[in-house]
Motif scaffolding. Structure first.
Motif, PDB file in Angstrom:
ATOM      1  N   ASN A  83       0.839  -1.189   0.000  1.00 24.99           N
ATOM      2  CA  ASN A  83       0.000   0.000   0.000  1.00 24.99           C
ATOM      3  C   ASN A  83       0.885   1.254   0.000  1.00 24.99           C
ATOM      4  OD1 ASN A  83      -2.237   1.648   0.127  1.00 24.99           O
ATOM      5  ND2 ASN A  83      -2.406   1.498   2.346  1.00 24.99           N
ATOM      6  N   SER A  85       1.394   4.777  -1.745  1.00 26.56           N
ATOM      7  CA  SER A  85       0.769   5.792  -2.600  1.00 26.56           C
ATOM      8  C   SER A  85       1.837   6.526  -3.394  1.00 26.56           C
ATOM      9  CB  SER A  85      -0.023   6.784  -1.759  1.00 26.56           C
ATOM     10  OG  SER A  85       0.858   7.565  -0.976  1.00 26.56           O
ATOM     11  N   ARG A  86       1.447   7.156  -4.476  1.00 25.08           N
ATOM     12  CA  ARG A  86       2.383   7.934  -5.277  1.00 25.08           C
ATOM     13  C   ARG A  86       2.918   9.116  -4.473  1.00 25.08           C
ATOM     14  NH1 ARG A  86       4.618   8.386 -10.556  1.00 25.08           N
ATOM     15  NH2 ARG A  86       6.143  10.013 -10.189  1.00 25.08           N
ATOM     16  N   SER A  87       2.058   9.740  -3.662  1.00 24.13           N
ATOM     17  CA  SER A  87       2.517  10.884  -2.865  1.00 24.13           C
ATOM     18  C   SER A  87       3.548  10.440  -1.824  1.00 24.13           C
ATOM     19  CB  SER A  87       1.344  11.602  -2.200  1.00 24.13           C
ATOM     20  OG  SER A  87       0.666  10.760  -1.304  1.00 24.13           O
ATOM     21  N   ASP A  90       6.783   9.842  -3.710  1.00 19.28           N
ATOM     22  CA  ASP A  90       7.416  11.119  -4.038  1.00 19.28           C
ATOM     23  C   ASP A  90       8.095  11.737  -2.822  1.00 19.28           C
ATOM     24  OD1 ASP A  90       6.542  10.836  -6.654  1.00 19.28           O
ATOM     25  OD2 ASP A  90       4.859  12.227  -6.432  1.00 19.28           O
ATOM     26  N   SER A 108       3.307  -1.085 -10.751  1.00 15.04           N
ATOM     27  CA  SER A 108       1.882  -0.756 -10.833  1.00 15.04           C
ATOM     28  C   SER A 108       1.712   0.553 -11.604  1.00 15.04           C
ATOM     29  CB  SER A 108       1.276  -0.620  -9.432  1.00 15.04           C
ATOM     30  OG  SER A 108       1.836   0.491  -8.757  1.00 15.04           O
ATOM     31  N   LYS A 109       0.536   0.767 -12.091  1.00 11.26           N
ATOM     32  CA  LYS A 109       0.249   1.972 -12.883  1.00 11.26           C
ATOM     33  C   LYS A 109       0.618   3.243 -12.124  1.00 11.26           C
ATOM     34  CE  LYS A 109      -3.344   3.938 -15.766  1.00 11.26           C
ATOM     35  NZ  LYS A 109      -4.683   3.780 -16.304  1.00 11.26           N
ATOM     36  N   LYS A 110       0.286   3.297 -10.839  1.00  8.01           N
ATOM     37  CA  LYS A 110       0.535   4.526 -10.073  1.00  8.01           C
ATOM     38  C   LYS A 110       2.004   4.744  -9.714  1.00  8.01           C
ATOM     39  CE  LYS A 110      -0.485   2.520  -5.549  1.00  8.01           C
ATOM     40  NZ  LYS A 110      -1.316   2.546  -4.382  1.00  8.01           N
ATOM     41  N   LEU A 111       2.821   3.657  -9.675  1.00  5.49           N
ATOM     42  CA  LEU A 111       4.211   3.801  -9.242  1.00  5.49           C
ATOM     43  C   LEU A 111       5.245   3.563 -10.338  1.00  5.49           C
ATOM     44  CD1 LEU A 111       4.006   2.029  -5.756  1.00  5.49           C
ATOM     45  CD2 LEU A 111       4.016   4.483  -6.234  1.00  5.49           C
ATOM     46  N   LYS A 112       4.818   3.101 -11.478  1.00  2.00           N
ATOM     47  CA  LYS A 112       5.750   2.737 -12.545  1.00  2.00           C
ATOM     48  C   LYS A 112       6.711   3.870 -12.899  1.00  2.00           C
ATOM     49  CE  LYS A 112       5.939   0.268 -16.872  1.00  2.00           C
ATOM     50  NZ  LYS A 112       6.738  -0.813 -16.379  1.00  2.00           N
ATOM     51  N   GLU A 113       6.245   5.096 -12.862  1.00  2.00           N
ATOM     52  CA  GLU A 113       7.088   6.241 -13.215  1.00  2.00           C
ATOM     53  C   GLU A 113       7.902   6.774 -12.034  1.00  2.00           C
ATOM     54  OE1 GLU A 113       7.437   7.045 -16.429  1.00  2.00           O
ATOM     55  OE2 GLU A 113       6.045   5.380 -16.773  1.00  2.00           O
ATOM     56  N   ALA A 114       7.660   6.273 -10.848  1.00  2.41           N
ATOM     57  CA  ALA A 114       8.428   6.714  -9.674  1.00  2.41           C
ATOM     58  C   ALA A 114       9.827   6.109  -9.768  1.00  2.41           C
ATOM     59  CB  ALA A 114       7.724   6.279  -8.386  1.00  2.41           C
TER      60      ALA A 114
END
Length: 138
Positions: A83, A85-87, A90, A108-114
């Protein structure tokens, strides 16, 4: 245990003792250094400093405080927490925390670019071997 199974050189507080970690300015939040304390003393940013947390919640902030206090360049935070989160990712990135998580979490979609979230597979089979190769050349 996984470091041993993969035959990776490392030092941990359990292996070398808390005093040695204290002597190089590392605190209790650091669990391991790859390949070794001696390598850390030579070139800090060519080692992997690791810590482990089952869940992140607010506890990742303890790791951020440890980075500030010890002035280590980056720390790898291994977790089985799914669990993230992107925030939160970041925010951890701002503190030079690289999170090592399950592949399906890291990609995952929300973290792939992190850029500070990596999978266990990348950590164990790409990042660590790269550091070990560096020291073998020395």
């Amino acid at each position: 245990k996984i470091y041993d199974l993969l035959d990776y050189p490392y030092d941990s507080q359990g292996r070398v003792g808390r005093k040695i970690f204290d002597d190089v300015g590392l605190g209790k939040k650091v669990d391991s250094i790859l390949p070794s304390i001696d390598n850390f003393k030579t070139i800090r940013n060519k080692t992997i400093i690791g810590t482990m947390k089952t869940t992140l919640r607010e506890r990742w902030q303890e790791v951020a405080e440890e980075i500030e206090r010890t002035k280590i360049p980056v720390i790898h935070l291994l977790t089985v927490d799914d669990n993230i989160s992107r925030s939160k990712a970041d925010e951890m990135s701002k503190h030079n925390i690289v999170v090592v998580a399950y592949d399906w979490v890291a990609n995952s979609k929300k973290l792939k670019e992190a850029r500070n979230i990596v999978s266990f597979e990348d950590y164990f089979f790409e990042e660590i071997p790269q550091i070990i190769r560096y020291w073998k050349k020395k």
